[in-house]
Design a protein around this motif. Structure first.
Motif, PDB file in Angstrom:
ATOM      1  N   VAL A  72      29.637  41.100  50.240  1.00 16.67           N
ATOM      2  CA  VAL A  72      29.732  40.909  48.958  1.00 16.67           C
ATOM      3  C   VAL A  72      28.489  40.736  48.259  1.00 16.67           C
ATOM      4  N   THR A  73      28.230  41.748  47.234  1.00 13.23           N
ATOM      5  CA  THR A  73      26.798  41.633  46.510  1.00 13.23           C
ATOM      6  C   THR A  73      26.886  40.635  45.344  1.00 13.23           C
ATOM      7  N   PRO A  74      26.308  39.503  45.278  1.00 16.59           N
ATOM      8  CA  PRO A  74      26.303  38.703  44.113  1.00 16.59           C
ATOM      9  C   PRO A  74      26.020  39.373  42.769  1.00 16.59           C
ATOM     10  N   SER A  75      26.711  38.631  41.749  1.00 16.51           N
ATOM     11  CA  SER A  75      26.532  39.309  40.299  1.00 16.51           C
ATOM     12  C   SER A  75      26.555  37.826  39.469  1.00 16.51           C
ATOM     13  N   ASN A  76      25.964  38.363  38.253  1.00 17.65           N
ATOM     14  CA  ASN A  76      25.384  37.121  37.515  1.00 17.65           C
ATOM     15  C   ASN A  76      24.479  36.286  38.123  1.00 17.65           C
ATOM     16  N   LEU A  77      23.730  36.432  38.724  1.00 14.52           N
ATOM     17  CA  LEU A  77      22.382  35.818  39.151  1.00 14.52           C
ATOM     18  C   LEU A  77      21.545  35.036  38.001  1.00 14.52           C
ATOM     19  N   SER A  78      21.219  33.949  38.223  1.00 12.46           N
ATOM     20  CA  SER A  78      20.364  33.153  37.560  1.00 12.46           C
ATOM     21  C   SER A  78      18.764  33.841  37.840  1.00 12.46           C
ATOM     22  N   GLU A  79      18.005  33.319  36.650  1.00  7.01           N
ATOM     23  CA  GLU A  79      16.691  33.820  36.752  1.00  7.01           C
ATOM     24  C   GLU A  79      16.021  33.245  37.864  1.00  7.01           C
ATOM     25  N   GLU A  80      16.216  31.762  38.305  1.00  7.32           N
ATOM     26  CA  GLU A  80      15.785  31.263  39.443  1.00  7.32           C
ATOM     27  C   GLU A  80      16.028  32.117  40.804  1.00  7.32           C
ATOM     28  N   GLN A  81      17.316  32.528  40.907  1.00 12.94           N
ATOM     29  CA  GLN A  81      17.883  33.312  42.004  1.00 12.94           C
ATOM     30  C   GLN A  81      17.138  34.647  42.119  1.00 12.94           C
ATOM     31  N   LYS A  82      17.125  35.221  41.002  1.00  8.92           N
ATOM     32  CA  LYS A  82      16.463  36.656  40.746  1.00  8.92           C
ATOM     33  C   LYS A  82      14.980  36.488  41.549  1.00  8.92           C
ATOM     34  N   GLU A  83      14.206  35.391  41.023  1.00  5.33           N
ATOM     35  CA  GLU A  83      12.811  35.226  41.445  1.00  5.33           C
ATOM     36  C   GLU A  83      13.099  35.069  43.028  1.00  5.33           C
ATOM     37  N   LEU A  84      13.787  34.171  43.542  1.00  4.94           N
ATOM     38  CA  LEU A  84      13.863  33.995  44.944  1.00  4.94           C
ATOM     39  C   LEU A  84      13.892  35.219  45.921  1.00  4.94           C
ATOM     40  N   LEU A  85      14.905  36.289  45.233  1.00  4.28           N
ATOM     41  CA  LEU A  85      15.398  37.394  45.876  1.00  4.28           C
ATOM     42  C   LEU A  85      13.973  38.321  45.738  1.00  4.28           C
ATOM     43  N   LYS A  86      13.320  38.334  44.556  1.00  2.44           N
ATOM     44  CA  LYS A  86      12.061  38.976  44.597  1.00  2.44           C
ATOM     45  C   LYS A  86      11.015  38.741  45.709  1.00  2.44           C
ATOM     46  N   ARG A  96      48.713  47.211  59.245  1.00  3.53           N
ATOM     47  CA  ARG A  96      49.271  47.231  60.690  1.00  3.53           C
ATOM     48  C   ARG A  96      48.965  48.829  61.089  1.00  3.53           C
ATOM     49  N   GLU A  97      48.492  49.012  62.183  1.00  2.00           N
ATOM     50  CA  GLU A  97      48.465  50.463  62.745  1.00  2.00           C
ATOM     51  C   GLU A  97      48.908  50.126  64.285  1.00  2.00           C
ATOM     52  N   GLY A  98      50.326  50.607  64.596  1.00  2.00           N
ATOM     53  CA  GLY A  98      50.871  50.438  65.930  1.00  2.00           C
ATOM     54  C   GLY A  98      50.927  49.043  65.944  1.00  2.00           C
ATOM     55  N   ASP A  99      50.432  48.381  67.168  1.00  2.00           N
ATOM     56  CA  ASP A  99      50.571  47.022  67.407  1.00  2.00           C
ATOM     57  C   ASP A  99      49.438  46.450  67.052  1.00  2.00           C
ATOM     58  N   ASP A 100      48.438  46.796  66.372  1.00  2.00           N
ATOM     59  CA  ASP A 100      47.074  45.938  66.003  1.00  2.00           C
ATOM     60  C   ASP A 100      47.291  45.677  64.394  1.00  2.00           C
ATOM     61  N   ILE A 101      46.627  44.730  64.055  1.00  2.00           N
ATOM     62  CA  ILE A 101      46.621  44.194  62.638  1.00  2.00           C
ATOM     63  C   ILE A 101      44.988  44.304  62.008  1.00  2.00           C
ATOM     64  N   TYR A 102      44.879  44.929  61.096  1.00  2.00           N
ATOM     65  CA  TYR A 102      43.451  44.920  60.423  1.00  2.00           C
ATOM     66  C   TYR A 102      43.492  44.123  58.852  1.00  2.00           C
ATOM     67  N   CYS A 103      42.174  43.469  59.067  1.00  2.00           N
ATOM     68  CA  CYS A 103      42.146  42.686  57.640  1.00  2.00           C
ATOM     69  C   CYS A 103      40.535  42.891  57.382  1.00  2.00           C
ATOM     70  N   GLU A 104      40.249  42.429  56.119  1.00  2.00           N
ATOM     71  CA  GLU A 104      38.635  42.393  55.794  1.00  2.00           C
ATOM     72  C   GLU A 104      38.378  40.874  55.548  1.00  2.00           C
ATOM     73  N   VAL A 105      37.269  40.512  55.844  1.00  2.00           N
ATOM     74  CA  VAL A 105      36.940  39.169  55.145  1.00  2.00           C
ATOM     75  C   VAL A 105      35.596  39.280  54.407  1.00  2.00           C
ATOM     76  N   PRO A 106      35.524  38.914  53.207  1.00  2.00           N
ATOM     77  CA  PRO A 106      34.119  38.844  52.499  1.00  2.00           C
ATOM     78  C   PRO A 106      33.295  37.842  52.844  1.00  2.00           C
ATOM     79  N   LEU A 107      31.868  38.285  53.088  1.00  2.00           N
ATOM     80  CA  LEU A 107      30.764  37.439  53.513  1.00  2.00           C
ATOM     81  C   LEU A 107      29.614  37.644  52.667  1.00  2.00           C
ATOM     82  N   THR A 108      28.975  36.531  52.429  1.00  2.00           N
ATOM     83  CA  THR A 108      27.603  36.474  51.498  1.00  2.00           C
ATOM     84  C   THR A 108      26.433  37.230  52.258  1.00  2.00           C
ATOM     85  N   PHE A 109      25.324  37.413  51.706  1.00  2.00           N
ATOM     86  CA  PHE A 109      24.193  37.814  52.258  1.00  2.00           C
ATOM     87  C   PHE A 109      23.614  37.055  53.219  1.00  2.00           C
ATOM     88  N   ALA A 110      23.663  35.898  52.757  1.00  5.68           N
ATOM     89  CA  ALA A 110      23.231  34.706  53.591  1.00  5.68           C
ATOM     90  C   ALA A 110      23.976  34.371  54.861  1.00  5.68           C
TER      91      ALA A 110
END
Length: 374
Positions: free
Chosen positions: A332-346, A262-276
């Protein structure tokens, strides 16, 4: 030896006002009073100051003095008699005038207001936002019911002190070579109360008060913040001799929340999102203080972007409406990617023209040469 000019004695000009004369006299009399100043010439200076004041503070005497000086044609002069038989008044009379007391003294039997109390309490984050009603237990001093605060046994009453006659003060008069000195001090018989309780109340033992736990119903307003102070009128310590009670001040401490800030009368929060989600866009559910709401995430949203949910903040304590809620997008940066996921990102990186690990390596090599001269 000729006398000094009265205006000169008081350090004033002839155009001095009555108030100027009074102020100068107070200052100099306090400086040279024999009870205070033990210097060899203090008595003589005090006499001189008092004589000057006696003349200049009297409009008729001043008018004659302004015209004829120290020689008064009607009374044979202003000299000599201003000090003999003077009542210095000790610290009880003349010093009252010095400090604005004017000789008046407080009534020891007058009603006296009770002391204020402070109580600190901790509440939950949402209780501060939405308000709450609750009961709290406050230890405080209250008037004894058996004697109604008099301290006297039931069926009896306090008696007026025979020594001070109810004033709460004793006078000690001394006749000295400098005049009559009157000193006033707290009456030792009644301890300044002006009354004596001969038969004490068995419940409060003569104090007229008792320590009790007081149950108080408290209304915490919506929108109260950490460190706020609530005043509860009349719920402090009991007054004395029929005086009103003091007030209770409740200091609010608010616990932190696991998701919201809280800051004064306002509320703040964070939401995690994927790259996709940030790349393609998405619609997500976001928690608010009143439940979940849907929020659209536009395609291409960058991490750190804030979205505003209007009116989803804290109710305004002194006003209308509510603050807003601000939602921060955190990719959020993904961790523990599979080999297939790594190839797709490349493959994605190559198609979009982004640097791969190999290309980045050559970039770092160029940086190293630039800074180290290699």
């Amino acid at each position: 030896m000729s006398k000094r000019d009265f205006y000169e004695v008081l350090g004033l000009g002839k155009d001095a006002s009555t108030e100027d004369i009074k102020k100068a006299y107070r200052k100099m009399a306090r400086q040279y009073h024999p009870d205070v100043n033990k210097a060899a010439d203090a008595e003589a200076k005090f006499k001189e100051v008092k004589e000057a004041y006696d003349v200049l503070s009297d409009d008729q005497k001043r008018a004659v003095y302004d015209q004829y000086g120290h020689v008064d044609p009607n009374q044979g002069g202003f000299g000599g008699g201003g000090f003999e038989g003077a009542d210095f008044g000790g610290f009880g009379d003349i010093f009252d005038m010095f400090f604005g007391g004017g000789g008046r003294r407080s009534n020891p039997n007058a009603p006296k207001r009770g002391a204020d109390l402070q109580y600190t309490m901790t509440i939950e984050f949402k209780e501060a936002v939405f308000g709450k009603e609750m009961d709290i237990q406050i230890p405080r001093t209250e008037t004894c019911d058996d004697c109604s605060g008099s301290g006297a046994k039931r069926g009896t009453k306090p008696e007026t002190c025979s020594v001070c006659k109810g004033t709460g003060q004793q006078e000690v008069v001394q006749n000295t070579a400098f005049g009559r000195i009157v000193n006033r001090r707290v009456c030792s018989t009644c301890n300044g109360q002006g009354k004596i309780v001969k038969e004490k109340c068995a419940t409060c033992h003569g104090s007229g008060k008792l320590k009790k736990q007081r149950n108080i119903h408290l209304k915490i307003p919506a929108g109260v913040d950490d460190g706020a102070q609530l005043r509860v009128s009349g719920e402090g310590e009991a007054g004395t001799r029929g005086g009103p009670p003091g007030d209770l001040y409740v200091v609010i401490r608010v616990k932190s929340h696991e998701f919201f800030e809280r800051e004064g009368d306002d509320i703040y929060c964070e939401v995690p999102l994927t790259f996709a989600q940030v790349a393609l866009g998405d619609e997500i559910e976001v928690p608010t203080l009143t439940g979940k709401v849907k929020l659209k995430i536009p395609a291409g949203t960058q991490t750190g972007t804030y979205f505003r949910l209007k009116g989803k903040g804290v109710p305004r304590l002194r006003g209308y409406g509510q603050g807003d809620q601000h939602v921060k997008a955190v990719v959020v940066t993904p961790s523990n990617l599979s080999e297939e996921q790594k190839e797709l990102l490349k493959e994605f990186a190559q198609q979009s023209g982004e640097h791969t690990h190999e290309k980045n390596q050559s970039f770092f090599d160029r940086m190293k040469k630039a800074f180290l001269g290699e």
